[in-house]
Design an enzyme around this catalytic site. Structure first.
Site, PDB file in Angstrom:
ATOM      1  N   ASN A  27     -27.384 -50.811  25.820  1.00 47.27           N
ATOM      2  CA  ASN A  27     -26.542 -50.703  27.013  1.00 47.27           C
ATOM      3  C   ASN A  27     -26.370 -49.218  27.296  1.00 47.27           C
ATOM      4  O   ASN A  27     -25.626 -48.526  26.607  1.00 47.27           O
ATOM      5  CB  ASN A  27     -25.189 -51.382  26.734  1.00 47.27           C
ATOM      6  CG  ASN A  27     -24.280 -51.366  27.951  1.00 47.27           C
ATOM      7  OD1 ASN A  27     -24.611 -50.770  28.979  1.00 47.27           O
ATOM      8  ND2 ASN A  27     -23.135 -51.998  27.824  1.00 47.27           N
ATOM      9  N   ARG A 108     -29.300 -54.053  29.050  1.00 47.75           N
ATOM     10  CA  ARG A 108     -28.311 -54.504  30.024  1.00 47.75           C
ATOM     11  C   ARG A 108     -28.465 -53.656  31.282  1.00 47.75           C
ATOM     12  O   ARG A 108     -28.395 -52.424  31.220  1.00 47.75           O
ATOM     13  CB  ARG A 108     -26.910 -54.320  29.442  1.00 47.75           C
ATOM     14  CG  ARG A 108     -25.850 -54.739  30.411  1.00 47.75           C
ATOM     15  CD  ARG A 108     -24.463 -54.603  29.826  1.00 47.75           C
ATOM     16  NE  ARG A 108     -23.510 -55.159  30.758  1.00 47.75           N
ATOM     17  CZ  ARG A 108     -22.358 -54.590  31.069  1.00 47.75           C
ATOM     18  NH1 ARG A 108     -21.993 -53.473  30.497  1.00 47.75           N
ATOM     19  NH2 ARG A 108     -21.552 -55.159  31.921  1.00 47.75           N
ATOM     20  N   HIS A 197     -20.566 -59.037  35.387  1.00 45.09           N
ATOM     21  CA  HIS A 197     -20.192 -59.722  34.132  1.00 45.09           C
ATOM     22  C   HIS A 197     -20.906 -61.071  34.031  1.00 45.09           C
ATOM     23  O   HIS A 197     -20.457 -61.951  33.302  1.00 45.09           O
ATOM     24  CB  HIS A 197     -18.672 -60.000  34.020  1.00 45.09           C
ATOM     25  CG  HIS A 197     -17.813 -58.793  33.846  1.00 45.09           C
ATOM     26  ND1 HIS A 197     -16.516 -58.752  34.317  1.00 45.09           N
ATOM     27  CD2 HIS A 197     -18.036 -57.613  33.255  1.00 45.09           C
ATOM     28  CE1 HIS A 197     -15.976 -57.582  34.019  1.00 45.09           C
ATOM     29  NE2 HIS A 197     -16.889 -56.863  33.376  1.00 45.09           N
ATOM     30  N   ARG A 258      -9.075 -50.056  37.627  1.00 45.29           N
ATOM     31  CA  ARG A 258      -9.509 -50.346  39.005  1.00 45.29           C
ATOM     32  C   ARG A 258      -8.478 -51.176  39.753  1.00 45.29           C
ATOM     33  O   ARG A 258      -7.842 -52.055  39.169  1.00 45.29           O
ATOM     34  CB  ARG A 258     -10.828 -51.123  39.012  1.00 45.29           C
ATOM     35  CG  ARG A 258     -11.986 -50.370  38.423  1.00 45.29           C
ATOM     36  CD  ARG A 258     -13.285 -51.155  38.635  1.00 45.29           C
ATOM     37  NE  ARG A 258     -14.284 -50.685  37.701  1.00 45.29           N
ATOM     38  CZ  ARG A 258     -14.985 -51.475  36.883  1.00 45.29           C
ATOM     39  NH1 ARG A 258     -14.830 -52.781  36.909  1.00 45.29           N
ATOM     40  NH2 ARG A 258     -15.864 -50.960  36.056  1.00 45.29           N
ATOM     41  N   GLU A 401     -21.888 -60.645  24.787  1.00 39.37           N
ATOM     42  CA  GLU A 401     -22.915 -60.281  25.770  1.00 39.37           C
ATOM     43  C   GLU A 401     -24.204 -59.831  25.090  1.00 39.37           C
ATOM     44  O   GLU A 401     -25.294 -60.091  25.581  1.00 39.37           O
ATOM     45  CB  GLU A 401     -22.379 -59.190  26.703  1.00 39.37           C
ATOM     46  CG  GLU A 401     -21.347 -59.750  27.669  1.00 39.37           C
ATOM     47  CD  GLU A 401     -20.545 -58.681  28.390  1.00 39.37           C
ATOM     48  OE1 GLU A 401     -19.627 -58.122  27.759  1.00 39.37           O
ATOM     49  OE2 GLU A 401     -20.826 -58.407  29.564  1.00 39.37           O
TER      50      GLU A 401
END
Ligand code: ADP
Length: 416
Positions: A27, A108, A197, A258, A401
């Site tokens: 990642n 990813r 996601h 966020r 993940e």
């Protein structure tokens, strides 16, 4: 399926890592690389680590194998140097990548645009396509591409697979993926809802079906991925039909830093009347808002301490977060019509009983409740936290993940 030639010297005919080998999952961020060597069958992480502050003088490297953590600090100039440092650590402290029989490298990739609805075997065309999507994810996709390029250079004899965060949501119906924006402008600039996601939402909804022993096609689910970034999805029979993130990961739930949903006119207002530049507003909405903007703290463990100490701003931040989350649960009840499972996942969803309880409080009339004793504490395994009498199961299902990426990579290179 060949192991990585030239990595590690020991013969790899009889691997201690199992017959199916392992997958190196990478990642790559703008200034960091995270990695995990995963057994795609057993699911365990054989080794993991990260390189942070790439390009600075005090870059940090951490590698964990067999319970031992190795840490280094010093300059790591770029992503190539970062990956070389990681491979050197595999050589030095193990595991030997030759013995681990790395069958694929899984990358990813944040944004697959409208191009990628499935994982892709990386070649030059795929790299080019990911680069072309970069205007939609200017921070993420270029970093993902850099990670792929250096990994292909350093591990040239193993297949590389790109797994996209957006892919699972390519099934959204037009009504859910379309913004009510001038059609020509939207089409010209790729402005639509993509969702993110996706790897996690797909993994968790699939896991729910396996754990319950019920067919995925029979289940309507709401998945709540609550980490530092947060998103909700509505999954009908294994197919994603709604999600809270949009063209970028900014839309939807309140997150660590966020805003989530906000009136778009706020941006115009801040530009016109507060004299803020586009970059400043971007930074404000993505990195200085959410829980951090409201309470100065984006980690729920710290936020709860502030609330207990009587901090009003922290209490308000918690309330705003929960209010938004409940709005989305309600919206997705309407989208799905019938909900069999609500699944909480990621750092907050797996660990924070207060968030889970507050999200579902007072919804008994809708067939949703949380049993206080079942809900208590962190969950490391899939757990039902609703009482026996509710028609909707509320569950905590830890996401993984890296494992999902590893399995998708293996499925692509060696389909059963
Ligand atoms: P990301 O992958 O988006 O960085 P994670 O899924 O790892 O995020 O979630 C990180 C967040 O999870 C932290 O910011 C914190 O708010 C929350 N978290 C982690 N552990 C706990 C815990 N034990 N109790 C409450 N919240 C936790």
């Amino acid at each position: 399926m060949n192991p990585v030639p030239g990595v590690g010297d020991r013969p790899s005919t009889h691997s201690a890592f199992g017959a199916h080998g392992s997958v190196l999952v990478i990642n790559s961020g703008s200034s960091s690389v995270k990695y995990q060597l995963v057994n795609p069958v057993g699911g365990e992480a054989i080794a993991s680590g990260l390189v942070e502050r790439i390009g600075e003088s005090d870059s940090y490297v951490r590698h964990t194998f067999a319970g031992n953590r190795t840490e280094r600090t010093g300059p790591v100039a770029d992503h190539g140097a970062a990956l070389r440092a990681v491979l050197a650590l595999f050589d030095e402290v193990g595991p030997d990548l030759g013995e681990a029989q790395v069958v694929a490298v899984g990358h990813r990739v944040v944004h697959g645009g409208a191009v990628f609805a499935e994982p892709a075997l990386v070649d030059d065309d795929v790299v080019h396509a990911i680069e072309e999507i970069s205007p939609l994810a200017p921070l993420h996709n270029p970093a993902n591409v850099r990670g792929i390029q250096v990994a292909r250079e350093l591990l040239p004899d193993v297949p590389h697979v790109a797994v996209f965060d957006t892919a699972f949501f390519q099934t959204l119906p037009d009504a859910a993926s379309t913004y009510a924006l001038d059609r020509e402008v939207a089409e010209k600039h790729g402005v639509r809802r993509y969702g993110f996601h996706g790897t996690s939402h797909q993994y968790v909804s699939g896991k729910v079906s396996r754990v319950l022993g019920r067919r995925l096609s029979d289940l309507n689910q709401i998945v709540l991925h609550l980490g530092n970034g947060a998103s909700a999805s509505a999954v009908r029979g294994g197919v994603a039909v709604e999600t809270s993130m949009g063209m970028t990961p900014l839309e939807g739930l309140v997150m660590g830093t966020r805003t989530g949903d906000i009136d778009p006119a706020v941006i115009v207002h801040l530009h016109r009347n507060a004299g803020m530049s586009v970059d400043q507003i971007d930074d404000l909405l993505n990195r200085r808002s959410g829980l951090k903007g409201l309470a100065g703290q984006n980690d729920f463990r710290e936020l709860h301490k502030l609330v207990e100490a009587g901090d009003e701003a922290a209490k308000k931040a918690f309330d705003v977060y929960i209010h938004r989350l409940r709005k989305y649960i309600g919206a997705y009840l309407a989208v799905l019509g019938r909900v069999d499972v609500i699944a909480f996942t990621a750092g907050v969803g797996e660990n924070d009983a207060l968030v889970r309880a507050a999200a579902c409080a007072g919804l008994e009339g809708l067939g949703i409740a949380v049993d206080p004793a079942r809900n208590e504490g962190s969950k490391k395994e899939p757990t039902i936290i609703s009482p026996d009498w509710t028609p909707t199961l509320v569950m905590v299902v830890p996401t993984n993940e890296e494992l999902a990426i590893a399995r998708q990579a293996v499925a692509l290179i060696a389909p059963e």
